[in-house]
Design an enzyme around this catalytic site. Structure first.
Site, mmCIF file in Angstrom:
data_model
loop_
_atom_site.group_PDB
_atom_site.id
_atom_site.type_symbol
_atom_site.label_atom_id
_atom_site.label_comp_id
_atom_site.label_asym_id
_atom_site.label_seq_id
_atom_site.Cartn_x
_atom_site.Cartn_y
_atom_site.Cartn_z
ATOM 1 N N GLU A 29 -9.854 -9.917 -8.002
ATOM 2 C CA GLU A 29 -8.881 -8.835 -7.771
ATOM 3 C C GLU A 29 -7.705 -8.933 -8.746
ATOM 4 O O GLU A 29 -7.214 -7.914 -9.235
ATOM 5 C CB GLU A 29 -8.412 -8.884 -6.312
ATOM 6 C CG GLU A 29 -9.551 -8.537 -5.356
ATOM 7 C CD GLU A 29 -9.190 -8.654 -3.881
ATOM 8 O OE1 GLU A 29 -8.036 -9.037 -3.561
ATOM 9 O OE2 GLU A 29 -10.069 -8.356 -3.058
ATOM 10 N N HIS A 83 -2.213 -5.345 1.429
ATOM 11 C CA HIS A 83 -3.545 -5.927 1.207
ATOM 12 C C HIS A 83 -3.382 -7.375 0.776
ATOM 13 O O HIS A 83 -2.437 -7.708 0.060
ATOM 14 C CB HIS A 83 -4.300 -5.179 0.099
ATOM 15 C CG HIS A 83 -5.445 -5.984 -0.471
ATOM 16 N ND1 HIS A 83 -6.670 -6.024 0.130
ATOM 17 C CD2 HIS A 83 -5.517 -6.821 -1.540
ATOM 18 C CE1 HIS A 83 -7.463 -6.854 -0.559
ATOM 19 N NE2 HIS A 83 -6.774 -7.334 -1.582
ATOM 20 N N LYS A 117 0.817 -1.215 0.000
ATOM 21 C CA LYS A 117 0.000 0.000 0.000
ATOM 22 C C LYS A 117 0.855 1.271 0.000
ATOM 23 O O LYS A 117 2.052 1.230 0.304
ATOM 24 C CB LYS A 117 -0.932 -0.022 1.216
ATOM 25 C CG LYS A 117 -1.999 -1.124 1.151
ATOM 26 C CD LYS A 117 -2.977 -1.013 2.323
ATOM 27 C CE LYS A 117 -4.070 -2.057 2.244
ATOM 28 N NZ LYS A 117 -5.054 -1.903 3.349
ATOM 29 N N ARG A 138 -2.314 -14.039 3.979
ATOM 30 C CA ARG A 138 -2.962 -13.331 5.097
ATOM 31 C C ARG A 138 -2.235 -13.627 6.413
ATOM 32 O O ARG A 138 -2.108 -12.749 7.263
ATOM 33 C CB ARG A 138 -4.453 -13.685 5.175
ATOM 34 C CG ARG A 138 -5.245 -13.060 4.021
ATOM 35 C CD ARG A 138 -6.732 -13.300 4.124
ATOM 36 N NE ARG A 138 -7.372 -12.542 5.164
ATOM 37 C CZ ARG A 138 -7.830 -11.285 5.020
ATOM 38 N NH1 ARG A 138 -7.679 -10.635 3.867
ATOM 39 N NH2 ARG A 138 -8.422 -10.686 6.015
ATOM 40 N N ASN A 145 -1.997 0.181 6.766
ATOM 41 C CA ASN A 145 -1.501 -1.076 7.324
ATOM 42 C C ASN A 145 -0.624 -1.863 6.342
ATOM 43 O O ASN A 145 -0.560 -3.081 6.386
ATOM 44 C CB ASN A 145 -2.670 -1.919 7.834
ATOM 45 C CG ASN A 145 -3.711 -2.195 6.761
ATOM 46 O OD1 ASN A 145 -3.555 -1.783 5.614
ATOM 47 N ND2 ASN A 145 -4.761 -2.901 7.122
ATOM 48 N N PHE A 150 -15.259 4.136 7.006
ATOM 49 C CA PHE A 150 -13.878 4.416 6.604
ATOM 50 C C PHE A 150 -13.673 4.417 5.091
ATOM 51 O O PHE A 150 -12.556 4.598 4.623
ATOM 52 C CB PHE A 150 -12.912 3.425 7.266
ATOM 53 C CG PHE A 150 -13.205 1.957 7.000
ATOM 54 C CD1 PHE A 150 -12.793 1.350 5.821
ATOM 55 C CD2 PHE A 150 -13.878 1.188 7.942
ATOM 56 C CE1 PHE A 150 -13.047 0.000 5.579
ATOM 57 C CE2 PHE A 150 -14.133 -0.159 7.711
ATOM 58 C CZ PHE A 150 -13.718 -0.751 6.521
ATOM 59 N N THR A 165 -5.516 -7.067 10.502
ATOM 60 C CA THR A 165 -5.782 -5.783 9.845
ATOM 61 C C THR A 165 -5.204 -4.621 10.641
ATOM 62 O O THR A 165 -4.603 -3.700 10.068
ATOM 63 C CB THR A 165 -7.312 -5.586 9.694
ATOM 64 O OG1 THR A 165 -7.864 -6.736 9.053
ATOM 65 C CG2 THR A 165 -7.614 -4.350 8.868
ATOM 66 N N TYR A 200 -12.501 -1.469 -3.680
ATOM 67 C CA TYR A 200 -13.032 -1.645 -2.320
ATOM 68 C C TYR A 200 -14.549 -1.493 -2.272
ATOM 69 O O TYR A 200 -15.112 -1.101 -1.242
ATOM 70 C CB TYR A 200 -12.358 -0.663 -1.363
ATOM 71 C CG TYR A 200 -10.988 -1.100 -0.881
ATOM 72 C CD1 TYR A 200 -10.837 -2.253 -0.115
ATOM 73 C CD2 TYR A 200 -9.847 -0.367 -1.181
ATOM 74 C CE1 TYR A 200 -9.581 -2.664 0.335
ATOM 75 C CE2 TYR A 200 -8.590 -0.761 -0.728
ATOM 76 C CZ TYR A 200 -8.471 -1.916 0.034
ATOM 77 O OH TYR A 200 -7.236 -2.317 0.493
ATOM 78 N N ARG A 213 2.422 -6.624 8.848
ATOM 79 C CA ARG A 213 1.700 -5.455 9.375
ATOM 80 C C ARG A 213 2.219 -5.034 10.748
ATOM 81 O O ARG A 213 2.223 -3.848 11.078
ATOM 82 C CB ARG A 213 0.202 -5.754 9.410
ATOM 83 C CG ARG A 213 -0.440 -5.621 8.021
ATOM 84 C CD ARG A 213 -1.829 -6.191 7.992
ATOM 85 N NE ARG A 213 -2.581 -5.759 6.823
ATOM 86 C CZ ARG A 213 -3.748 -6.308 6.476
ATOM 87 N NH1 ARG A 213 -4.261 -7.304 7.185
ATOM 88 N NH2 ARG A 213 -4.399 -5.868 5.418
HETATM 89 P P1 ATP Z 1 -7.254 -5.777 3.122
HETATM 90 O O1 ATP Z 1 -8.590 -6.022 2.459
HETATM 91 O O2 ATP Z 1 -6.682 -4.401 2.822
HETATM 92 O O3 ATP Z 1 -6.266 -6.870 2.899
HETATM 93 P P2 ATP Z 1 -8.337 -6.788 5.553
HETATM 94 O O4 ATP Z 1 -8.981 -7.827 4.700
HETATM 95 O O5 ATP Z 1 -7.463 -7.217 6.676
HETATM 96 O O6 ATP Z 1 -7.485 -5.773 4.694
HETATM 97 P P3 ATP Z 1 -10.834 -5.364 5.488
HETATM 98 O O7 ATP Z 1 -11.859 -5.541 6.536
HETATM 99 O O8 ATP Z 1 -11.031 -5.983 4.143
HETATM 100 O O9 ATP Z 1 -9.436 -5.807 6.130
HETATM 101 O O10 ATP Z 1 -10.614 -3.799 5.312
HETATM 102 C C1 ATP Z 1 -10.003 -3.296 4.142
HETATM 103 C C2 ATP Z 1 -9.083 -2.169 4.513
HETATM 104 O O11 ATP Z 1 -9.876 -1.092 5.005
HETATM 105 C C3 ATP Z 1 -8.108 -2.481 5.645
HETATM 106 O O12 ATP Z 1 -6.927 -3.102 5.223
HETATM 107 C C4 ATP Z 1 -7.822 -1.099 6.179
HETATM 108 O O13 ATP Z 1 -6.859 -0.440 5.366
HETATM 109 C C5 ATP Z 1 -9.161 -0.405 6.018
HETATM 110 N N1 ATP Z 1 -9.930 -0.488 7.253
HETATM 111 C C6 ATP Z 1 -10.593 -1.552 7.744
HETATM 112 N N2 ATP Z 1 -11.185 -1.288 8.910
HETATM 113 C C7 ATP Z 1 -10.889 0.019 9.173
HETATM 114 C C8 ATP Z 1 -11.204 0.914 10.231
HETATM 115 N N3 ATP Z 1 -11.947 0.523 11.268
HETATM 116 N N4 ATP Z 1 -10.729 2.173 10.151
HETATM 117 C C9 ATP Z 1 -9.981 2.578 9.110
HETATM 118 N N5 ATP Z 1 -9.639 1.791 8.070
HETATM 119 C C10 ATP Z 1 -10.084 0.525 8.097
HETATM 120 MG MG MG Z 2 -10.090 -7.357 2.981
#
Ligand code: ATP
Ligand code: MG
Length: 142
Positions: free
Chosen positions: A131, A120, A14, A90, A117, A62, A96, A54, A107
């Site tokens: 994706e 992705h 990212k 993962r 973080n 968010f 996350t 997304y 992370r």
């Molecule tokens: P990613 O999809 O980026 O791999 P993830 O699957 O661990 O991450 P998701 O729940 O899919 O988490 O959320 C996607 C992204 O949205 C997160 O990686 C983070 O950057 C952002 N995000 C998620 N939750 C929050 C939050 N509570 N506040 C701010 N940003 C958030």
């Molecule tokens: Mg995700």
């Protein structure tokens, strides 16, 4: 994709991690973790591309901050291959929220906050296929 994809996942380094100069260290962790990099490029997403990527999070509070951040600067997109690639990537990324991520995860080491973080990873084989197809055409996967 015609190829069986249960051994592929999609990854992003990212903008926060690219900006901080962590790209090489994260790629080294990926290779050290036993993944084969099948495709890799640096891009800067438009806001609309980040919103499309997304889309499942469109209703979340968010979403605006996330898509603003993801389109703010270059990122590195990759296709990674390993047995059980989705789970394995993962696991290497960690939780996350970097504050909750296990020691030794990417992370934990490189993530600054739940929003910024570092990386992705796809959350299922089905989403990995979607994706990968969002960012790469078949000829770019080698
Ligand atoms: P990613 O999809 O980026 O791999 P993830 O699957 O661990 O991450 P998701 O729940 O899919 O988490 O959320 C996607 C992204 O949205 C997160 O990686 C983070 O950057 C952002 N995000 C998620 N939750 C929050 C939050 N509570 N506040 C701010 N940003 C958030
Ligand atoms: Mg995700």
């Amino acid at each position: 994709m015609a190829e069986q994809i249960n051994n592929l996942t999609f990854a992003i380094i990212k903008p926060d991690a690219v900006r901080a100069g962590h790209t090489g260290k994260i790629i080294d962790r990926i290779i050290g973790g036993g993944f084969r990099i099948r495709a890799l490029k640096m891009i800067q997403q438009s806001r609309a591309q980040a919103e499309g990527f997304y889309d499942v999070h469109r209703s979340k509070p968010f979403f605006a901050g996330l898509t603003e951040f993801m389109s703010s600067a270059p990122c590195v997109v990759m296709v990674l291959e390993k047995d059980g690639a989705v789970r394995a990537w993962r696991d290497l990324m960690g939780a996350t929220d970097p504050a909750k991520a296990d020691e030794g995860t990417i992370r934990k080491e490189f993530g600054a906050s739940v929003g910024e973080n570092a990386t992705h990873g796809s959350d299922s084989d089905e989403n990995a296929a979607i994706e990968i197809g969002y960012f790469f055409n078949r000829l770019e996967i080698v």
